[in-house]
Design a protein around this motif. Structure first.
Motif, short mmCIF file in Angstrom:
data_model
loop_
_atom_site.label_atom_id
_atom_site.label_comp_id
_atom_site.label_asym_id
_atom_site.label_seq_id
_atom_site.Cartn_x
_atom_site.Cartn_y
_atom_site.Cartn_z
N ILE A 171 0.83 -1.12 -0.05
CA ILE A 171 0.01 0.03 0.16
C ILE A 171 0.95 1.18 -0.10
N LEU A 172 2.01 1.36 0.63
CA LEU A 172 2.73 2.63 0.88
C LEU A 172 3.84 2.71 -0.16
N ILE A 173 4.26 1.73 -0.71
CA ILE A 173 5.42 1.87 -1.85
C ILE A 173 5.18 2.85 -2.55
N LYS A 174 4.05 3.24 -3.18
CA LYS A 174 3.88 4.16 -4.21
C LYS A 174 4.04 5.67 -3.50
N ILE A 205 9.48 -2.64 0.96
CA ILE A 205 10.03 -1.63 0.45
C ILE A 205 11.27 -2.07 -0.69
N SER A 206 12.15 -2.69 0.19
CA SER A 206 13.38 -3.07 -0.63
C SER A 206 13.00 -3.80 -2.13
N TYR A 207 12.23 -4.97 -1.97
CA TYR A 207 11.65 -5.70 -3.25
C TYR A 207 11.16 -4.57 -4.22
N GLY A 208 10.39 -3.55 -3.60
CA GLY A 208 9.75 -2.51 -4.51
C GLY A 208 10.97 -1.74 -5.14
N VAL A 209 12.01 -1.46 -4.38
CA VAL A 209 13.27 -0.66 -5.12
C VAL A 209 13.83 -1.56 -6.06
N ILE A 210 14.15 -3.07 -5.86
CA ILE A 210 14.56 -3.89 -6.69
C ILE A 210 13.96 -3.95 -7.69
N ALA A 211 12.64 -3.71 -7.74
CA ALA A 211 11.73 -3.84 -9.15
C ALA A 211 11.87 -2.61 -10.03
N ARG A 222 19.12 6.64 -6.37
CA ARG A 222 17.67 7.27 -6.15
C ARG A 222 16.53 6.27 -6.17
N TYR A 223 16.60 5.41 -7.34
CA TYR A 223 15.65 4.33 -7.62
C TYR A 223 14.29 5.08 -7.72
N PRO A 224 14.07 5.87 -8.50
CA PRO A 224 12.55 6.44 -8.71
C PRO A 224 11.67 5.36 -9.45
N PRO A 225 10.43 5.56 -9.31
CA PRO A 225 9.65 4.30 -10.01
C PRO A 225 10.11 4.57 -11.46
N ARG A 226 9.92 3.15 -12.11
CA ARG A 226 10.20 3.19 -13.48
C ARG A 226 9.35 3.96 -14.35
N PRO A 227 9.62 4.46 -15.59
CA PRO A 227 8.66 4.99 -16.39
C PRO A 227 7.66 4.25 -17.13
N LYS A 228 6.24 4.55 -17.28
CA LYS A 228 5.36 3.26 -17.84
C LYS A 228 6.04 3.00 -19.42
N LEU A 229 5.83 1.71 -19.37
CA LEU A 229 6.49 1.01 -20.70
C LEU A 229 5.26 1.30 -21.74
#
Length: 402
Positions: A80-83, A131-137, A196-203
């Motif tokens: 829920i929080l990762i975004k 959180i770590s898994y979200g960053v690895i993604a 920094r690992y920002p969210p990946r841009p939409k593909l």
């Protein structure tokens, strides 16, 4: 390491590891492992609580289970929080929280109090893992990074299982929590050196859009089944060997050796990544999983028991690296990777419960092994469906860029 120019508009004080380098993968692996390291040394913790604090096997087991179920809840919160949160401050806060709870645990000797304290520890740890898994993604090659993660977990877990049981008789059960504190401190020191690992841009193209629910569902179900069956076997693997007539010393030696040999699994993922796609590596490795599990039927033979443990250990790490990497592909923010971590923990906690009920009901290990073989086949079929889809999508994207 290369200096990162800015972070939130300000110069970075620390040089950062290149975002998609092996070094960055190691740093991220320590961060993720810190939240769940007690699982990797669970056998040592349970033994230490029994021998050091005088708790019963059931009390020590319940404390370990509380930690894992708490981690599952924390991983659910992370979805829920990762975004919505900045991952770096959240990770630092979680690590400080883990350290504080481990320090508190040193002074607790009452099992009924410790179970609630470790439950809360699990929640914070699960949140950190999510959180770590979200960053690895958000890395360029999550499969390879998850391979690094499992390599670190297997390696350090094997070291912990080998050393900690020898320290408890000398320093008491406090040695267990001190080990966890030191690991969290080391991980905390590594956080500033991560990018920094920002969210990946939409593909674009075939991968565009929101969460791909159908392949994600298949992947999560495969993770649950695979983890539950593996943990059901691992939780009783010592009893299995002894029941088949092996000596306890040999069983312990075989398991220790298998832990180190199992490093080959995630190591292979680090080397090959998705060079050959995901479908065929998973198909071949799950075949080896079935062969290794079937070999446990001949555990009365020392070589068979050792080979079965080594083989299934190698395939466990390799398959999970691919499955977690697959889960990370179905959205850009890291939510589905966190979901994979949540489902994984539910599977790890559920497997031993079911296996324990089967044994309590009077059925033998033959029933558990045959049930494991059936569920591994089901898990294989399920995981290959999204694996083939991702391979096709990767080929489409490659063709679009040529």
């Amino acid at each position: 390491m290369t200096p990162s120019d800015t972070l939130a508009g300000r110069p970075r004080r620390f040089p950062t590891a290149k975002a998609d380098s092996v070094l960055a993968g190691i740093l991220l692996s320590f961060l993720a492992t810190a939240g769940l390291f007690y699982v990797n040394i669970m056998a040592a913790i349970v033994d230490g609580l029994v021998s050091g604090l005088g708790l019963t096997d059931a009390q020590a087991g319940n404390i370990g289970s509380a930690n894992i179920y708490g981690a599952a809840l924390g991983a659910l919160i992370a979805i829920i929080l990762i975004k919505r949160i900045k991952w770096r401050p959240a990770a630092i806060a979680a690590l400080i929280g883990l350290i504080a709870i481990d320090i508190l645990s040193i002074f607790i000797t009452d099992a009924s109090v410790l179970i609630y304290v470790r439950l809360f520890h699990g929640i914070i740890g699960g949140l950190l893992v999510g959180i770590s898994y979200g960053v690895i993604a958000r890395t360029a090659n999550p499969d390879r990074t998850f391979g690094v993660l499992l390599f670190v977990q297997f390696g350090l877990g094997g070291l912990g299982v080998m050393l900690l049981p020898r320290l408890v008789p000398i320093y008491g059960p406090q040695a267990l929590f001190i080990a966890l504190i030191l690991f969290s401190l080391a991980s905390l020191a590594m956080v500033p050196f991560l990018d920094r690992y920002p969210p990946r841009p939409k593909l674009s193209g075939a991968l565009a859009g929101t969460i791909q629910k159908k392949p994600l569902t298949y992947t999560l179900l495969a993770i649950f089944l695979f983890q539950a069956v593996n943990m059901a076997l691992l939780a009783y693997i010592i009893r299995l060997g002894i029941t088949y007539g092996l000596e306890r010393d040999y069983v312990s030696t075989a398991l220790g050796l298998a832990t180190w040999v199992a490093l080959l699994g995630p190591g292979l993922v680090i080397v090959i990544g998705t060079r050959y796609g995901r479908f065929w590596p998973l198909f071949l490795v799950m075949g080896l999983t079935l062969a290794g599990t079937a070999l446990f039927h001949f555990s009365g033979n020392k070589a068979a028991y050792l080979i079965a443990n080594c083989g299934t250990g190698i395939t466990w790490g390799m398959v999970m690296a691919y499955l977690l990497g697959m889960a990370s592909q179905f959205d850009a923010s890291g939510r589905t990777a966190a979901a994979g971590g949540f489902v994984s923990k539910i599977g790890l906690a559920t497997g031993p419960v079911v296996a324990g009920q089967v044994l309590t009901a009077g059925y033998g290990f033959d029933v558990i092994l045959n049930g494991a073989l059936i569920l591994f086949v089901v898990s294989t079929v399920i995981m290959l469906i999204p694996a083939r889809q991702l391979d096709r999508q990767s080929r489409i994207l490659l063709d679009d860029t040529l």
